[in-house]
Design a protein around this motif. Structure first.
Motif, PDB file in Angstrom:
ATOM      1  N   PHE A 155      26.629 -10.088 -22.257  1.00  0.00           N
ATOM      2  CA  PHE A 155      27.712 -10.835 -22.107  1.00  0.00           C
ATOM      3  C   PHE A 155      28.198 -11.173 -20.782  1.00  0.00           C
ATOM      4  CE2 PHE A 155      32.385 -11.407 -22.525  1.00  0.00           C
ATOM      5  CZ  PHE A 155      32.446 -12.457 -23.887  1.00  0.00           C
ATOM      6  N   THR A 156      28.239 -10.384 -19.895  1.00  0.00           N
ATOM      7  CA  THR A 156      28.841 -10.675 -18.506  1.00  0.00           C
ATOM      8  C   THR A 156      27.953 -11.906 -17.901  1.00  0.00           C
ATOM      9  OG1 THR A 156      27.571  -8.880 -17.250  1.00  0.00           O
ATOM     10  CG2 THR A 156      29.675  -8.436 -18.097  1.00  0.00           C
ATOM     11  N   ARG A 157      26.799 -12.306 -18.333  1.00  0.00           N
ATOM     12  CA  ARG A 157      25.895 -13.151 -17.659  1.00  0.00           C
ATOM     13  C   ARG A 157      26.340 -14.488 -18.057  1.00  0.00           C
ATOM     14  NH1 ARG A 157      20.060 -10.622 -19.144  1.00  0.00           N
ATOM     15  NH2 ARG A 157      20.093  -8.525 -18.207  1.00  0.00           N
ATOM     16  N   TYR A 158      27.175 -14.502 -19.099  1.00  0.00           N
ATOM     17  CA  TYR A 158      27.510 -15.995 -19.342  1.00  0.00           C
ATOM     18  C   TYR A 158      29.219 -16.193 -19.461  1.00  0.00           C
ATOM     19  CZ  TYR A 158      22.804 -15.966 -20.841  1.00  0.00           C
ATOM     20  OH  TYR A 158      21.344 -15.860 -20.976  1.00  0.00           O
ATOM     21  N   TYR A 159      29.787 -14.873 -19.460  1.00  0.00           N
ATOM     22  CA  TYR A 159      31.389 -15.086 -19.320  1.00  0.00           C
ATOM     23  C   TYR A 159      31.910 -14.356 -18.379  1.00  0.00           C
ATOM     24  CZ  TYR A 159      30.260 -17.437 -23.859  1.00  0.00           C
ATOM     25  OH  TYR A 159      29.821 -18.375 -24.917  1.00  0.00           O
ATOM     26  N   GLU A 160      33.040 -14.517 -18.342  1.00  0.00           N
ATOM     27  CA  GLU A 160      34.122 -13.877 -17.329  1.00  0.00           C
ATOM     28  C   GLU A 160      35.629 -14.033 -17.638  1.00  0.00           C
ATOM     29  OE1 GLU A 160      33.370 -15.236 -13.184  1.00  0.00           O
ATOM     30  OE2 GLU A 160      34.506 -17.226 -13.871  1.00  0.00           O
ATOM     31  N   PHE A 161      36.220 -12.986 -17.300  1.00  0.00           N
ATOM     32  CA  PHE A 161      37.727 -13.262 -17.514  1.00  0.00           C
ATOM     33  C   PHE A 161      38.433 -13.808 -16.258  1.00  0.00           C
ATOM     34  CE2 PHE A 161      37.007  -9.986 -20.566  1.00  0.00           C
ATOM     35  CZ  PHE A 161      37.983 -10.448 -21.727  1.00  0.00           C
ATOM     36  N   ARG A 162      39.279 -14.775 -16.247  1.00  0.00           N
ATOM     37  CA  ARG A 162      40.121 -15.492 -15.232  1.00  0.00           C
ATOM     38  C   ARG A 162      41.323 -15.385 -15.598  1.00  0.00           C
ATOM     39  NH1 ARG A 162      37.583 -17.642 -11.222  1.00  0.00           N
ATOM     40  NH2 ARG A 162      35.417 -17.883 -11.132  1.00  0.00           N
ATOM     41  N   ARG A 163      42.363 -15.563 -14.579  1.00  0.00           N
ATOM     42  CA  ARG A 163      43.824 -15.374 -15.002  1.00  0.00           C
ATOM     43  C   ARG A 163      44.073 -16.943 -15.168  1.00  0.00           C
ATOM     44  NH1 ARG A 163      46.039 -10.473 -14.932  1.00  0.00           N
ATOM     45  NH2 ARG A 163      45.089  -8.852 -13.823  1.00  0.00           N
ATOM     46  N   LEU A 203      32.442  -8.833 -14.898  1.00  0.00           N
ATOM     47  CA  LEU A 203      33.322  -9.698 -15.697  1.00  0.00           C
ATOM     48  C   LEU A 203      34.569 -10.225 -15.070  1.00  0.00           C
ATOM     49  CD1 LEU A 203      33.789  -8.009 -19.356  1.00  0.00           C
ATOM     50  CD2 LEU A 203      32.844 -10.347 -18.841  1.00  0.00           C
ATOM     51  N   SER A 204      34.792  -9.580 -13.921  1.00  0.00           N
ATOM     52  CA  SER A 204      35.860 -10.155 -13.070  1.00  0.00           C
ATOM     53  C   SER A 204      35.582 -11.305 -12.267  1.00  0.00           C
ATOM     54  CB  SER A 204      36.198  -8.901 -12.062  1.00  0.00           C
ATOM     55  OG  SER A 204      36.571  -7.855 -12.788  1.00  0.00           O
ATOM     56  N   PHE A 241      30.696   4.864 -14.815  1.00  0.00           N
ATOM     57  CA  PHE A 241      30.006   4.259 -13.911  1.00  0.00           C
ATOM     58  C   PHE A 241      29.313   2.916 -14.409  1.00  0.00           C
ATOM     59  CE2 PHE A 241      26.168   3.300 -11.790  1.00  0.00           C
ATOM     60  CZ  PHE A 241      26.562   3.140 -10.290  1.00  0.00           C
ATOM     61  N   ALA A 242      28.667   3.039 -15.535  1.00  0.00           N
ATOM     62  CA  ALA A 242      28.001   1.848 -16.136  1.00  0.00           C
ATOM     63  C   ALA A 242      29.192   0.889 -16.624  1.00  0.00           C
ATOM     64  CB  ALA A 242      27.085   2.340 -17.230  1.00  0.00           C
ATOM     65  N   PHE A 243      30.334   1.459 -17.124  1.00  0.00           N
ATOM     66  CA  PHE A 243      31.107   0.697 -17.558  1.00  0.00           C
ATOM     67  C   PHE A 243      32.085  -0.010 -16.451  1.00  0.00           C
ATOM     68  CE2 PHE A 243      35.802   0.121 -18.543  1.00  0.00           C
ATOM     69  CZ  PHE A 243      35.674  -0.537 -19.713  1.00  0.00           C
ATOM     70  N   ARG A 244      32.081   0.430 -15.401  1.00  0.00           N
ATOM     71  CA  ARG A 244      32.981  -0.128 -14.185  1.00  0.00           C
ATOM     72  C   ARG A 244      31.958  -1.364 -13.848  1.00  0.00           C
ATOM     73  NH1 ARG A 244      36.374   2.615 -11.355  1.00  0.00           N
ATOM     74  NH2 ARG A 244      36.911   0.949 -10.122  1.00  0.00           N
ATOM     75  N   LEU A 245      30.718  -1.228 -13.715  1.00  0.00           N
ATOM     76  CA  LEU A 245      29.720  -2.118 -13.109  1.00  0.00           C
ATOM     77  C   LEU A 245      30.176  -3.512 -14.081  1.00  0.00           C
ATOM     78  CD1 LEU A 245      26.582  -0.291 -12.343  1.00  0.00           C
ATOM     79  CD2 LEU A 245      28.330  -1.030 -10.828  1.00  0.00           C
ATOM     80  N   ASN A 246      29.933  -3.074 -15.431  1.00  0.00           N
ATOM     81  CA  ASN A 246      30.329  -4.538 -16.336  1.00  0.00           C
ATOM     82  C   ASN A 246      31.647  -4.766 -16.080  1.00  0.00           C
ATOM     83  OD1 ASN A 246      28.065  -4.694 -18.503  1.00  0.00           O
ATOM     84  ND2 ASN A 246      28.152  -2.658 -17.947  1.00  0.00           N
ATOM     85  N   GLN A 247      32.577  -4.050 -16.046  1.00  0.00           N
ATOM     86  CA  GLN A 247      34.093  -4.523 -15.684  1.00  0.00           C
ATOM     87  C   GLN A 247      33.974  -5.513 -14.447  1.00  0.00           C
ATOM     88  OE1 GLN A 247      36.596  -1.515 -14.317  1.00  0.00           O
ATOM     89  NE2 GLN A 247      38.080  -1.996 -16.000  1.00  0.00           N
ATOM     90  N   LEU A 248      33.419  -5.027 -13.356  1.00  0.00           N
ATOM     91  CA  LEU A 248      33.203  -5.828 -12.158  1.00  0.00           C
ATOM     92  C   LEU A 248      32.594  -7.049 -12.425  1.00  0.00           C
ATOM     93  CD1 LEU A 248      32.780  -2.870  -9.641  1.00  0.00           C
ATOM     94  CD2 LEU A 248      34.733  -4.521  -9.513  1.00  0.00           C
ATOM     95  N   GLY A 303      35.569  -5.672  -5.557  1.00  0.00           N
ATOM     96  CA  GLY A 303      35.281  -6.757  -6.386  1.00  0.00           C
ATOM     97  C   GLY A 303      33.948  -7.428  -5.943  1.00  0.00           C
ATOM     98  N   VAL A 304      33.340  -8.337  -6.551  1.00  0.00           N
ATOM     99  CA  VAL A 304      32.162  -8.904  -6.581  1.00  0.00           C
ATOM    100  C   VAL A 304      32.320 -10.213  -5.294  1.00  0.00           C
ATOM    101  CG1 VAL A 304      31.259  -8.048  -8.805  1.00  0.00           C
ATOM    102  CG2 VAL A 304      32.452 -10.570  -8.514  1.00  0.00           C
ATOM    103  N   ASN A 305      30.822 -10.585  -5.252  1.00  0.00           N
ATOM    104  CA  ASN A 305      30.827 -11.685  -4.358  1.00  0.00           C
ATOM    105  C   ASN A 305      30.187 -12.905  -4.945  1.00  0.00           C
ATOM    106  OD1 ASN A 305      31.784 -10.234  -1.247  1.00  0.00           O
ATOM    107  ND2 ASN A 305      30.265  -9.019  -2.547  1.00  0.00           N
ATOM    108  N   GLU A 306      30.376 -14.164  -4.530  1.00  0.00           N
ATOM    109  CA  GLU A 306      29.651 -15.314  -5.442  1.00  0.00           C
ATOM    110  C   GLU A 306      29.115 -15.962  -3.982  1.00  0.00           C
ATOM    111  OE1 GLU A 306      33.044 -16.789  -7.485  1.00  0.00           O
ATOM    112  OE2 GLU A 306      32.311 -15.822  -9.316  1.00  0.00           O
ATOM    113  N   PRO A 307      28.129 -16.881  -4.391  1.00  0.00           N
ATOM    114  CA  PRO A 307      27.817 -17.677  -3.553  1.00  0.00           C
ATOM    115  C   PRO A 307      28.732 -18.752  -2.935  1.00  0.00           C
ATOM    116  CG  PRO A 307      26.105 -17.681  -5.360  1.00  0.00           C
ATOM    117  CD  PRO A 307      27.280 -16.850  -5.597  1.00  0.00           C
TER     118      PRO A 307
END
Length: 404
Positions: free
Chosen positions: A48-56, A369-370, A360-367, A335-339
């Motif tokens: 799911f995280t490959r196609y969607y993310e949460f934004r504010r 999604l951010s 640990f696995a959950f937090r990776l997915n959480q990141l 946080g994560v980094n983007e191009p």
């Protein structure tokens, strides 16, 4: 500084704080993460995280958005792998670290920091990726981390405080932690910008007191920080047996390099870069890189800010980084980094502090999604996935880390 005459003798009062029980919130968070992990739902979430993310949105509420086509890059930040002794602020059992590396290798693309920077500048694939880094150069990286990295073919980067490797002495903040551990009284009066009185009735209380002192020292000009540390050690004798053989040697570093581990600068003496004068900046950023390259016999392109939070990094280091030929600079901003993101402000996550592989696995997915953009929240609140959870909370049985 230390008010020795005002310290009380050890008390017979019941000691507390070393055996905290996890809160209902943490138990609920862990239970949900474990359920997602063991039922396989977490793998669905990763897809799911490959196609969607949460934004504010404008009202700061979270909304689900479709991701762009570009990948996200997560840089993991570790300190030591092992238990007991210096560094007192960090410990991670080697079997848990192995479980984390096995999970990362099986579920994500794993890149060297060199390749991650190249892909951030010229992304060629959509799939998200992870890089692994370590700060400070503790010896157990050779003993405990290297066999795991070798087994799973993880191309890690280790950031070294070069003067500490040269002398074999642990960084100054480790000495503060040790000083508080061995301080012979149960009460400490000390100036941390204002007079404070700390009760030291448990190891956890002592480590949290040390952390608060270190937080204060990170705000001082580096010359004053050095004077403060020297004054502490004049009044508290540190047991040398607890300081011995804690740092990597140059022979170990070169041997690790032959197995694909790369090394970057973590300054000479691990100061808060924001508190350095211009002349000190030249030594800490420039001399450390040159000395490191001379010792390992190869170029180094990467730098990590000591402590790594915005107030520690400051705004004046960039010209020195560019002048000295660094390609990237890593922070400890979550946080994560983007191009297209600034390579001199790489975000890193210390999610490896999690002891349960499910979390640990959950937090990776959480990141992932951010959102990764600097003007957005750098870490998705866990409540978006687990009701009642708080990603900013550390393990309730451990003192907060210092982002060293």
């Amino acid at each position: 500084m230390l008010a020795k005459t005002q310290a009380t003798e050890p008390s017979t009062r019941q000691r507390s704080g070393d055996s905290d029980v996890a809160s209902p919130r943490h138990r609920w968070r862990d239970a949900v993460a474990a359920s997602l992990f063991h039922t396989g739902a977490l793998r669905i979430l990763q897809a799911f995280t490959r196609y969607y993310e949460f934004r504010r949105g404008n009202g700061r509420s979270l909304r689900l958005s479709r991701r762009g086509a570009q990948p996200k890059f997560l840089v993991l930040c570790y300190h030591r792998i092992g238990m007991d002794g210096v560094p007192l602020f960090s410990e991670l059992p080697s079997d848990i670290f192995e479980a984390q590396m096995r999970y990362v290798r099986r579920r994500y693309r794993v890149l060297s920091l060199d390749d991650l920077c190249a892909e951030m500048e010229n992304p060629s694939r959509r799939r998200d990726a992870v890089a692994v880094t370590f700060d400070d150069g503790y010896r157990d990286l050779h003993t405990h981390a290297l066999p795991v990295l070798r087994k799973y073919q993880i191309p890690a980067t280790i950031f070294l405080p070069v003067a500490c490797i040269e002398t074999g002495q642990v960084p100054w903040y480790d000495r503060i932690f040790l000083a508080l551990k061995v301080f012979p009284k149960d009460e400490l009066k000390i100036d941390v910008g204002r007079p404070r009185r700390f009760q030291l009735f448990s190891l956890r209380a002592r480590l949290e007191t040390a952390s608060e002192i270190i937080q204060y020292l990170r705000t001082l000009p580096d010359d004053r920080r050095r004077e403060y540390c020297a004054a502490v050690e004049e009044q508290i004798i540190l047991p040398q047996n607890e300081l011995k053989d804690r740092m990597l040697t140059w022979d170990q570093i070169r041997a690790m390099g032959r197995e694909g581990i790369t090394f970057g600068s973590h300054t000479m003496t691990h100061p808060a870069v924001s508190q350095l004068k211009e002349s000190q900046m030249d030594r800490e950023l420039g001399d450390s890189k040159r000395a490191l390259e001379q010792r390992i016999g190869s170029p180094t392109a990467h730098f990590a800010y000591p402590f790594g939070q915005p107030a520690d990094c400051g705004t004046t280091a960039l010209p020195f980084l560019v002048r000295n030929g660094y390609r990237s600079a890593s922070t400890t901003v979550e946080g994560v980094n983007e191009p297209g993101d600034d390579l001199y402000q790489l975000r890193r996550s210390q999610v490896g502090n999690e002891r349960r592989i499910s979390m640990f696995a959950f937090r990776l997915n959480q990141l992932f999604l951010s959102p990764g953009t600097p003007d957005s929240a750098t870490s998705l609140p866990a409540a978006a996935l687990v009701p009642g959870a708080n990603v900013a909370e550390s393990d309730p049985q451990r003192p907060r880390a210092t982002n060293a």
